[in-house]
Design an enzyme around this catalytic site. Structure first.
Site, PDB file in Angstrom:
ATOM      1  N   SER A 120     -13.821 -20.369  52.186  1.00 55.00           N
ATOM      2  CA  SER A 120     -12.836 -19.820  52.982  1.00 55.00           C
ATOM      3  C   SER A 120     -11.289 -20.234  52.727  1.00 55.00           C
ATOM      4  O   SER A 120     -11.002 -19.828  51.373  1.00 55.00           O
ATOM      5  CB  SER A 120     -12.901 -20.165  54.506  1.00 55.00           C
ATOM      6  OG  SER A 120     -12.559 -19.157  55.357  1.00 55.00           O
ATOM      7  N   ASP A 263     -20.378 -11.325  56.455  1.00 57.31           N
ATOM      8  CA  ASP A 263     -19.102 -12.106  56.361  1.00 57.31           C
ATOM      9  C   ASP A 263     -17.820 -11.528  56.716  1.00 57.31           C
ATOM     10  O   ASP A 263     -17.748 -10.124  56.426  1.00 57.31           O
ATOM     11  CB  ASP A 263     -19.086 -12.703  54.651  1.00 57.31           C
ATOM     12  CG  ASP A 263     -18.420 -14.117  54.609  1.00 57.31           C
ATOM     13  OD1 ASP A 263     -17.398 -14.384  55.147  1.00 57.31           O
ATOM     14  OD2 ASP A 263     -18.986 -14.746  53.885  1.00 57.31           O
ATOM     15  N   HIS A 290     -20.072 -15.645  57.793  1.00 58.81           N
ATOM     16  CA  HIS A 290     -18.949 -16.521  56.889  1.00 58.81           C
ATOM     17  C   HIS A 290     -19.227 -17.936  56.603  1.00 58.81           C
ATOM     18  O   HIS A 290     -19.028 -18.570  55.543  1.00 58.81           O
ATOM     19  CB  HIS A 290     -17.470 -16.345  57.896  1.00 58.81           C
ATOM     20  CG  HIS A 290     -16.389 -16.944  57.054  1.00 58.81           C
ATOM     21  ND1 HIS A 290     -15.989 -16.197  55.855  1.00 58.81           N
ATOM     22  CD2 HIS A 290     -15.588 -17.719  57.237  1.00 58.81           C
ATOM     23  CE1 HIS A 290     -15.048 -17.068  55.549  1.00 58.81           C
ATOM     24  NE2 HIS A 290     -14.676 -18.153  56.273  1.00 58.81           N
TER      25      HIS A 290
END
Length: 317
Positions: A120, A263, A290
């Protein structure tokens, strides 16, 4: 509980570190302490893991401890996060300043050759750091990457908002009304954000201990400065103009990109980002949102392990 479930539960438990401590990070005349934990003591090439957030911590990435049977795995908490120092200074919460701090970990732990693994926001950090400090990095793994915030804001977030079905199909509008226009109720907003979280952030409910630790130890002040929205579908903080895709194009090292099929960093977005790498592998992890290290750790680790072996086999030829 079957053998696979037992192994996943163990993967998502905080490791017993072979060593942990702090490294000094000097910035703008101040010395800060950055926490690190190392698992695995072999002489193999180590992997340095960069967590997301911003304002998060290493807890939701502990599944990468499984790689320690082949190499040292190093976790660290970014400044203001987790077990690291938490200065009360909002001027520190910028992408460029975070790009700078990874050098302190590299140098403090004497990493001469190593692999970078980011998740991320940690992928933004990995690319931003590596572009300025490429020496010794053998590969970069970017899991659920977000390398261009402007592209995400303009091309990905609107699709995610449209896909929310709650509140009579108006969940996306509820999020925009609340975050951008200051109208609507907190209850409706929270309901819309929960739908987003369950559909696109993590598919694992109830939340495992790793996610609970992440939430408990996060620093909301950093997130407010850099993202400035709970949904993250509207990036209103100082990350809104950050784009490191051109930096990725300068790196002549192998790149692994993965994302979950559900995601927030969608498969289409991840594939688009992979086009900026000179040598990229791209995979979608089915049945995951995610938080692939939490939703599908075994699948993610299989891809990660194979990639690192391939990189090292090629480099040894």
């Amino acid at each position: 509980m079957n053998e696979e479930q037992l192994s996943v539960e163990k993967l998502l438990t905080e490791p017993d570190y072979d060593s942990e401590g702090f490294v000094d990070y000097i910035y703008d005349g101040h010395t800060y302490k950055l926490w690190y934990g190392r698992i695995g003591s072999s002489n193999a090439i180590p992997a340095l893991v960069l967590h997301g957030g911003p304002g998060g911590n290493h807890h939701n990435l502990v599944a990468f401890q499984a790689l320690a049977d082949e190499r040292p795995v190093i976790f660290y908490d970014q400044l203001g996060c987790g077990k690291s120092d938490r200065p009360d200074n909002s001027s520190l919460w910028t992408a460029e300043r975070y790009f700078d701090e990874v050098k302190a970990i590299r140098d403090g732990l004497n990493l001469k050759k190593y692999h970078l693994i980011g998740h991320s926001w940690g992928t933004t950090l990995a690319v931003g750091f590596a572009a300025k400090n490429p020496a010794g990095i053998l590969s970069i793994s970017l899991h659920s990457p977000i390398l261009s915030f402007p592209y995400y804001i303009n091309h990905i977030a609107p699709i995610l908002k449209q896909g929310l079905s709650g509140l009579n199909g108006k969940a996306g509008q509820v999020i925009d009304d609340y975050e951008l226009r200051g109208v609507g109720t907190k209850n409706d907003y929270d309901e819309a954000c929960l739908e987003l979280m369950k559909g696109h952030v993590t598919n694992t409910w109830p939340l495992p201990e790793a996610m609970k630790k992440l939430i408990a130890a996060r620093n909301p002040a950093i997130h407010d400065m850099m993202i400035a929205s709970d949904s993250e579908l509207n990036v209103l903080g100082n990350l809104k103009t950050v784009n490191v895709t051109s930096q990725l194009s300068t790196l002549n090292i192998p790149v692994l990109m993965t994302c979950g099929s559900d995601d927030v960093c969608t498969p289409a977005y991840t594939k688009w980002q992979s086009g900026f790498a000179n040598n990229a592998q791209y995979y979608i992890i089915q049945g995951s949102a995610h938080m692939t290290p939490v939703d599908k750790p075994l699948e993610l680790l299989g891809l990660q392990r194979a990639f690192l072996k391939e990189v090292e086999n090629v480099s040894n030829e």
